[in-house]
Design an enzyme around this catalytic site. Structure first.
Site, PDB file in Angstrom:
ATOM      1  N   ASP A  54       0.863  -1.167   0.000  1.00 39.98           N
ATOM      2  CA  ASP A  54       0.000   0.000   0.000  1.00 39.98           C
ATOM      3  C   ASP A  54       0.908   1.228   0.000  1.00 39.98           C
ATOM      4  O   ASP A  54       1.803   1.335   0.825  1.00 39.98           O
ATOM      5  CB  ASP A  54      -0.883  -0.010   1.251  1.00 39.98           C
ATOM      6  N   ASP A 100      -1.656  -0.071   6.509  1.00 40.69           N
ATOM      7  CA  ASP A 100      -1.714   0.702   7.744  1.00 40.69           C
ATOM      8  C   ASP A 100      -3.082   1.329   7.984  1.00 40.69           C
ATOM      9  O   ASP A 100      -3.365   1.769   9.077  1.00 40.69           O
ATOM     10  CB  ASP A 100      -0.656   1.804   7.738  1.00 40.69           C
ATOM     11  N   ASP A 116      -7.419  -1.148   4.402  1.00 47.35           N
ATOM     12  CA  ASP A 116      -6.568  -2.296   4.077  1.00 47.35           C
ATOM     13  C   ASP A 116      -7.029  -3.582   4.775  1.00 47.35           C
ATOM     14  O   ASP A 116      -6.535  -4.665   4.448  1.00 47.35           O
ATOM     15  CB  ASP A 116      -5.113  -2.016   4.499  1.00 47.35           C
TER      16      ASP A 116
END
Length: 784
Positions: A306, A541, A545
């Site tokens: 990410d 984070d 996600d």
């Protein structure tokens, strides 16, 4: 805990919360949010579980049989059993202490209001009627009623539905959900086991438990041997008693045949390597949530990253605000922006950067907010109505103005910056939809901050044949710019907003950069890669996600990120340093490759012992070994090398079935031993009758040890100084056992005929070893 019983309820304000006296009363009533967490085992449990294993009980039973037979020196194998037991207990206890310490560091906390002050407390410190402040990223830890504010929650943990759900004052938010946008003050209505989620939490935990192929394979081996050892033991004892006519001698010979069947060190080796991995990773500030997670690391061939918070620090800086409307200037825009972000209960990185910028220019004028729809990753915009001024929408240009006139201008800035659009209208926002007649009034240009050592970290993964996939909600140009700045050579980019889910599934392997990705498509990318045979690790984070982390084979959370991501991840980077990832991958590969290599040593002994037992039962031959001799062979050829080699560096990616791999390596060597030992026993009893049974036993011990060292030499290639030293030391120890300690290990002098038999046996065993392993290699190459 039933909170519906007749108890006094409090109605604290969001400004004051509960008083100290009210909290103390709740504690006395037991109305606290006690959590049924899966805790590490106690030291007592570790001792019992390591001691009371089936194999340990069998070993103790065999030791008692030898004691009854008066053959005390043959009980020396129990020293190995006890040593294994102590090592297992110490290593697991050490791992438990480390895990407990790290879990304490990363323990989930929440913010409550008490005595007019906001304070952070552990979630099991919450009492009934507490006022909780919940913001973006927080997991809801009790069933609550919203007293003030508005938010969007993700209830996928409860319902399986990932779409955000809007919540306002008076609505209920359930334990197990988490805040994806906005922020609220809420009162705890149900806690502990009275919450909605408590009814399904046990099943949910079972579903998320990770399996270990290695432990499953070891358990299969244990089940087979557990059944076989009693059947074979009974027949072998009967046959040896027939041949020897002495029950005590028959017990000694039978015990030798059964001891070899037990791969007691294999279970210890696996547990020890897992435990050592946990301890090693802890030194690099990595918390391992469960031991099987280490194994999943070793098989990873694709790493999905990410962008925000992983490749970048998550911090942003406003480089410039470009006014696009003549009725608005820099001063007015800064006042508007400050009014918008100051209204948010919690600020993300973009909002923080905008607030810092606005505060540096604004003269402190803040407009009153009359209506507010918070930003969500699904919509990609927020909407704020300011009293006497109008309605302002802030977010991605494409989401606010599909095919808008400024798209080319936005695209030109997107190559270097993250672009946020501010739009204005006099219309109101109705039913959560974009208001009508919007006009763009400003483009806000922001920059991400890259994490330190990011280029070196990604270079490491490329060197380890791990494919990198960057997944982001940003534009193509923004992500491409980040990719180039970190030195990513493969920049094949896909704008996922322009293709269907079915198209995405088909082309997922063809791209390295995925842009404009929604949480649903992020999860789809990982699922599609898995369906195509890849083992996928995912870092994250943010709350968006969470579904993807749960879907991945190996989930890694950033400690500084949302607590919801930490709750569902197998690994937590406690220092939030991306540079820790290579250490995680290297540790996983080292552990599993070394277990696979060393496991073949244990299964050689198990395989040849079972085959020899069956052969000697059928052929009615005297078993050639006594337990003390197998202790020498096991210690030199299995025990010492397996634990030394298990701690070596090994960065090769783990592939294929564990059980097939170790058995394919063990069986050729085991067959070699069975053929040689059986042939020697037949020749000794039928042909060379002048050679005593003690000599045949000695020749069999030397031949078996020789073949075992041949196998060890094979798995140690290519030799390095450590492996060469290990082999030399083992050879010297084996020779010392045969000579200096010959009395202890029941080794006798060999006659000339016996010496010739030994020399021929060693030559033939070497030739057989080479032939059998060549056949194994040919068969393996054809199968692959």
């Amino acid at each position: 805990m039933n909170t519906d019983r007749n108890i006094e309820r409090y109605s604290p304000t969001i400004q004051e919360g509960l008083s100290t006296l009210q909290v103390e009363k709740r504690l006395k009533q037991g109305l606290i949010n006690k959590q049924n967490f899966v805790k590490t085992k106690s030291i007592g449990s570790i001792v019992l579980e390591n001691s009371l294993t089936l194999f340990n009980l069998i070993n103790f039973a065999l030791a008692l049989a030898l004691m009854w037979a008066g053959s005390y020196k043959n009980m020396l194998f129990m020293a190995v059993v006890l040593f294994n037991l102590i090592i297992g207990i110490v290593q697991e206890a050490r791992a438990k202490i480390t895990a407990d310490r790290l879990s304490l560091i990363s323990a989930i906390k929440t913010t409550v209001v008490r005595n007019g002050v906001e304070q952070s407390i552990p979630i099991d410190g919450i009492v009934l009627d507490d006022i909780l402040r919940l913001k973006v990223g927080n997991q809801v830890v009790a069933d609550c009623t919203i007293l003030d504010g508005f938010c969007e929650v993700n209830e996928s943990f409860i319902t399986g539905e990932a779409n955000p759900i809007s919540k306002k004052q008076g609505d209920t938010i359930l334990s197990g959900s988490y805040i994806v946008s906005g922020g609220v003050y809420a009162q705890a209505e149900k806690i502990a086991d009275s919450t909605y989620i408590s009814n399904i939490s046990k099943e949910a935990k079972k579903l998320t438990k990770h399996k270990s192929e290695i432990m499953e394979a070891v358990n299969k081996i244990i089940k087979v041997i557990s059944v076989a050892i009693f059947l074979i033991g009974a027949f072998l004892l009967y046959r040896q008693y027939q041949l020897l006519g002495d029950i005590k001698m028959a017990v000694v010979q039978t015990t030798a045949g059964l001891i070899g069947m037990i791969p007691e060190g294999l279970v210890l080796l696996t547990s020890m390597v897992f435990a050592v991995s946990v301890i090693r990773l802890a030194k690099h500030n990595v918390l391992v949530q469960d031991l099987p997670s280490v194994e999943s690391l070793a098989r990873v061939d694709t790493l999905c990253l990410d962008k925000t918070g992983t490749l970048t620090t998550g911090d942003m800086l406003v480089e410039k605000v470009i006014c696009t409307h003549k009725d608005f200037n820099t001063q007015i825009l800064s006042n508007i922006l400050l009014s918008i972000v100051d209204n948010e209960n919690s600020l993300n990185a973009t909002s923080k950067a905008i607030k810092e910028y606005s505060e540096s220019i604004s003269k402190g004028m803040i407009y009153k907010v009359t209506n507010y729809i918070p930003f969500s990753s699904l919509r990609k915009w927020s909407c704020t109505e300011l009293h006497g001024l109008g309605t302002f929408v802030m977010g991605a240009y494409e989401s606010i103005f599909p095919n808008g006139k400024l798209q080319s201008k936005v695209d030109s800035y997107s190559s270097e910056y993250r672009v946020v659009t501010l739009a204005y209208t006099s219309s109101r926002c109705v039913n959560g939809s974009l208001p009508l007649n919007l006009e763009p009034i400003a483009l806000i240009l922001l920059k991400d901050t890259l994490r330190p050592n990011i280029k070196e970290t990604l270079d490491y993964f490329k060197s380890q044949d791990v494919s990198l996939k960057i997944i982001s909600g940003d534009s193509v140009k923004t992500v491409s710019t980040i990719a180039k700045s970190i030195g990513l050579s493969d920049t094949r980019t896909l704008d996922t907003s322009k293709i269907s889910d079915n198209q995405l599934k088909k082309v997922v392997e063809n791209y390295s950069l995925f842009c404009r990705v929604t949480p649903e498509k992020k999860c789809l990318i990982v699922k599609s890669l898995k369906n195509k045979g890849h083992v996928v690790a995912m870092t994250g984070d943010g709350v968006n996600d969470v579904p993807t982390l749960k879907e991945s084979d190996c989930s890694i959370a950033i400690s500084s990120g949302a607590e919801a991501t930490r709750n569902v991840s197998q690994f937590i980077l406690l220092n939030s340093e991306f540079s820790s990832l290579p250490k995680i991958l290297a540790e996983g590969r080292r552990s599993m490759n070394n277990i696979k290599r060393s496991a073949s040593l244990f299964l050689i002994k198990t395989t040849y012992s079972i085959l020899l037992d069956l052969v000697f039962i059928i052929l009615a031959l005297q078993y050639p070994f006594v337990p003390i001799q197998l202790t020498l062979i096991s210690g030199i050829c299995i025990g010492i090398p397996s634990f030394v080699l298990a701690l070596e560096p090994n960065n090769h990616r783990v592939e294929g079935s564990f059980l097939k791999h170790v058995l394919s390596r063990a069986i050729p060597t085991a067959i070699d031993i069975v053929i040689i030992v059986t042939t020697l026993s037949i020749l000794g009893s039928k042909v060379f009758t002048t050679v005593t049974s003690e000599e045949i036993s000695t020749i069999c011990v030397i031949s078996t040890g020789f073949i075992g060292l041949l196998h060890l030499f094979r798995i140690c290639k290519p030799l390095n100084p450590m492996r060469a030293t290990l082999l030399l030391m083992l050879c010297l120890l084996f020779i010392g056992g045969l000579t200096i300690c010959h009395g202890l290990f029941s080794i006798v002098a060999i006659s000339k005929t016996g010496f010739i038999m030994l020399a021929v046996a060693m030559v033939i065993s070497f030739i057989l070893f080479s032939i059998l392993h060549s056949i194994r290699n040919i068969a393996q190459n054809r199968l692959t």
